[in-house]
Design a protein around this motif. Structure first.
Motif, PDB file in Angstrom:
ATOM      1  N   PHE A 119      -7.236  10.350  13.794  1.00  0.00           N
ATOM      2  CA  PHE A 119      -6.809   9.284  12.897  1.00  0.00           C
ATOM      3  C   PHE A 119      -5.605   8.760  13.521  1.00  0.00           C
ATOM      4  N   ARG A 120      -5.419   8.797  14.862  1.00  0.00           N
ATOM      5  CA  ARG A 120      -4.068   8.086  15.526  1.00  0.00           C
ATOM      6  C   ARG A 120      -4.114   7.032  15.063  1.00  0.00           C
ATOM      7  N   GLN A 121      -5.205   6.087  14.949  1.00  0.00           N
ATOM      8  CA  GLN A 121      -5.004   4.891  14.586  1.00  0.00           C
ATOM      9  C   GLN A 121      -5.822   4.485  13.281  1.00  0.00           C
ATOM     10  N   GLU A 122      -5.141   5.284  12.261  1.00  0.00           N
ATOM     11  CA  GLU A 122      -5.724   5.222  11.074  1.00  0.00           C
ATOM     12  C   GLU A 122      -5.810   3.657  10.250  1.00  0.00           C
ATOM     13  N   GLU A 123      -4.514   3.341  10.439  1.00  0.00           N
ATOM     14  CA  GLU A 123      -4.315   1.874   9.811  1.00  0.00           C
ATOM     15  C   GLU A 123      -5.357   0.750  10.332  1.00  0.00           C
ATOM     16  N   LEU A 124      -6.227   1.123  11.225  1.00  0.00           N
ATOM     17  CA  LEU A 124      -7.180   0.188  11.616  1.00  0.00           C
ATOM     18  C   LEU A 124      -8.415   0.307  10.867  1.00  0.00           C
ATOM     19  N   MET A 125      -8.412   1.456  10.175  1.00  0.00           N
ATOM     20  CA  MET A 125      -9.625   1.937   9.344  1.00  0.00           C
ATOM     21  C   MET A 125      -9.348   1.476   7.581  1.00  0.00           C
ATOM     22  N   LEU A 126      -8.101   0.778   7.411  1.00  0.00           N
ATOM     23  CA  LEU A 126      -7.642   0.459   6.014  1.00  0.00           C
ATOM     24  C   LEU A 126      -7.391  -0.990   5.899  1.00  0.00           C
ATOM     25  N   LEU A 156     -16.844   9.974  14.150  1.00  0.00           N
ATOM     26  CA  LEU A 156     -15.622   9.546  14.835  1.00  0.00           C
ATOM     27  C   LEU A 156     -15.753   9.585  16.162  1.00  0.00           C
ATOM     28  N   LYS A 157     -16.925   9.764  16.746  1.00  0.00           N
ATOM     29  CA  LYS A 157     -16.977   9.786  18.288  1.00  0.00           C
ATOM     30  C   LYS A 157     -16.600   8.612  18.836  1.00  0.00           C
ATOM     31  N   SER A 158     -16.992   7.499  18.474  1.00  0.00           N
ATOM     32  CA  SER A 158     -16.733   6.129  19.271  1.00  0.00           C
ATOM     33  C   SER A 158     -15.330   5.581  18.691  1.00  0.00           C
ATOM     34  N   LEU A 168      -7.941  -1.283  -2.462  1.00  0.00           N
ATOM     35  CA  LEU A 168      -9.467  -0.917  -1.605  1.00  0.00           C
ATOM     36  C   LEU A 168      -8.646   0.030  -0.314  1.00  0.00           C
ATOM     37  N   ALA A 169      -7.561   0.032   0.000  1.00  0.00           N
ATOM     38  CA  ALA A 169      -7.059   0.939   0.970  1.00  0.00           C
ATOM     39  C   ALA A 169      -7.122   2.315   0.285  1.00  0.00           C
ATOM     40  N   MET A 170      -6.593   2.476  -0.656  1.00  0.00           N
ATOM     41  CA  MET A 170      -6.520   3.786  -1.493  1.00  0.00           C
ATOM     42  C   MET A 170      -7.951   4.313  -1.640  1.00  0.00           C
ATOM     43  N   ASN A 171      -8.852   3.526  -1.913  1.00  0.00           N
ATOM     44  CA  ASN A 171     -10.238   3.924  -2.061  1.00  0.00           C
ATOM     45  C   ASN A 171     -10.804   4.260  -0.959  1.00  0.00           C
ATOM     46  N   GLN A 172     -10.469   3.728   0.071  1.00  0.00           N
ATOM     47  CA  GLN A 172     -11.042   3.955   1.590  1.00  0.00           C
ATOM     48  C   GLN A 172     -10.523   5.240   2.099  1.00  0.00           C
ATOM     49  N   TYR A 173      -9.091   5.584   1.891  1.00  0.00           N
ATOM     50  CA  TYR A 173      -8.470   6.732   2.375  1.00  0.00           C
ATOM     51  C   TYR A 173      -9.203   8.021   1.408  1.00  0.00           C
ATOM     52  N   GLN A 174      -9.353   7.639   0.039  1.00  0.00           N
ATOM     53  CA  GLN A 174     -10.013   8.811  -0.663  1.00  0.00           C
ATOM     54  C   GLN A 174     -11.516   9.189  -0.219  1.00  0.00           C
ATOM     55  N   LYS A 175     -12.248   8.043   0.206  1.00  0.00           N
ATOM     56  CA  LYS A 175     -13.685   8.104   0.040  1.00  0.00           C
ATOM     57  C   LYS A 175     -14.202   8.617   1.485  1.00  0.00           C
ATOM     58  N   LYS A 176     -13.181   8.015   2.628  1.00  0.00           N
ATOM     59  CA  LYS A 176     -13.661   7.881   3.875  1.00  0.00           C
ATOM     60  C   LYS A 176     -12.885   8.905   4.777  1.00  0.00           C
ATOM     61  N   THR A 230       0.940  -1.213   0.188  1.00  0.00           N
ATOM     62  CA  THR A 230      -0.048  -0.038   0.134  1.00  0.00           C
ATOM     63  C   THR A 230       0.840   1.256  -0.076  1.00  0.00           C
ATOM     64  N   LYS A 231       2.080   1.186  -0.140  1.00  0.00           N
ATOM     65  CA  LYS A 231       3.104   2.241  -0.367  1.00  0.00           C
ATOM     66  C   LYS A 231       3.080   3.275   0.729  1.00  0.00           C
ATOM     67  N   THR A 232       2.648   4.405   0.751  1.00  0.00           N
ATOM     68  CA  THR A 232       3.009   5.275   1.992  1.00  0.00           C
ATOM     69  C   THR A 232       1.750   5.274   2.941  1.00  0.00           C
ATOM     70  N   LEU A 233       0.513   4.387   2.471  1.00  0.00           N
ATOM     71  CA  LEU A 233      -0.503   3.997   3.574  1.00  0.00           C
ATOM     72  C   LEU A 233      -0.165   2.805   4.205  1.00  0.00           C
ATOM     73  N   THR A 234      -0.416   2.932   5.480  1.00  0.00           N
ATOM     74  CA  THR A 234       0.083   1.916   6.610  1.00  0.00           C
ATOM     75  C   THR A 234      -1.323   1.350   6.944  1.00  0.00           C
ATOM     76  N   THR A 235      -1.582   0.087   6.915  1.00  0.00           N
ATOM     77  CA  THR A 235      -2.590  -0.740   7.119  1.00  0.00           C
ATOM     78  C   THR A 235      -2.531  -1.585   8.404  1.00  0.00           C
ATOM     79  N   PHE A 236      -3.683  -1.968   8.731  1.00  0.00           N
ATOM     80  CA  PHE A 236      -3.779  -2.820  10.078  1.00  0.00           C
ATOM     81  C   PHE A 236      -2.909  -3.979   9.831  1.00  0.00           C
TER      82      PHE A 236
END
Length: 219
Positions: A142-149, A217-219, A155-163, A66-72
């Motif tokens: 987004f301190r735990q951004e990787e959990l969302m990807l 993002l409250k929860s 798919l990770a790129m799409n999630q980052y772009q859309k969400k 995922t290059k510059t994106l870090t995932t779970f």
């Protein structure tokens, strides 16, 4: 604010110096032996600079998966790197960037050329007028951004772009329109607090009137 940034960056470096030496020693003799990860980022007025971090991933990670994106559970993260990322100690070398004048303690997170394309033009206009920060509203939420990807690159790129990037864009615009010394102190306090208490509601309690889009993002 520049005086504040210099003073507290110098104090933090002095206080953390023994810890930083220990981290350097461990990194030198574990993983791939790399101590620092240097990466080009875009700063104020679109000026490029080199960002300092402690090395937490494989040396060639920007060209893998995922290059510059870090995932779970990213397989590129080294064992000791997981601890550094969880505690945010990997970000401490950016205090050097602050002393050099590349960054501030608080501001928009410095973007790579690749990640800038996911931000709205309205947000980039604001981001370009501020020094990037060691911490900021985007860092808090987004301190735990990787959990969302996803681990799937496309798919990770799409999630980052859309969400993720739409919310980050609104946060940076809001910060630009509302930034002041009091807000910066709250963000610094929350940055430290949220290392130990994983509750986004703390952000809303200390910083009311955030963009409506952040309510998800409250929860």
């Amino acid at each position: 604010m520049r005086t504040f940034d210099i003073f507290f960056s110098f104090v933090f470096l002095l206080i953390l110096f023994p810890v930083l030496l220990l981290i350097c020693f461990i990194l030198r003799f574990t993983g791939e032996g790399e101590i620092f990860f240097l990466q080009p980022r875009i700063g104020i007025n679109g000026k490029a600079f080199v960002l300092y971090k402690f090395a937490t991933m494989l040396k060639n990670s920007p060209n893998i998966g995922t290059k510059t994106l870090t995932t779970f559970d990213d397989s590129r993260i080294l064992p000791f790197g997981k601890f550094l990322r969880k505690t945010k100690l990997n970000e401490i070398p950016q205090l050097i960037n602050i002393l050099k004048g590349d960054m501030a303690l608080v501001g928009p997170r410095p973007l790579t050329e690749q990640s800038r394309i996911f931000y709205s033009k309205r947000a980039l206009d604001k981001i370009n007028k501020l020094k990037p920060g060691l911490t900021g509203l985007g860092s808090l939420f987004f301190r735990q951004e990787e959990l969302m990807l996803s681990n799937n690159p496309r798919l990770a790129m799409n999630q980052y772009q859309k969400k993720i990037s739409p919310i980050k864009s609104e946060l940076e615009i809001w910060y630009f329109n509302n930034c002041n010394f009091s807000l910066d102190i709250k963000i610094i306090f929350l940055t430290i607090l949220l290392i130990f208490f994983k509750n986004n509601n703390l952000i809303f309690k200390l910083i009311p009137n955030l963009p409506v889009i952040t309510s998800s993002l409250k929860s």
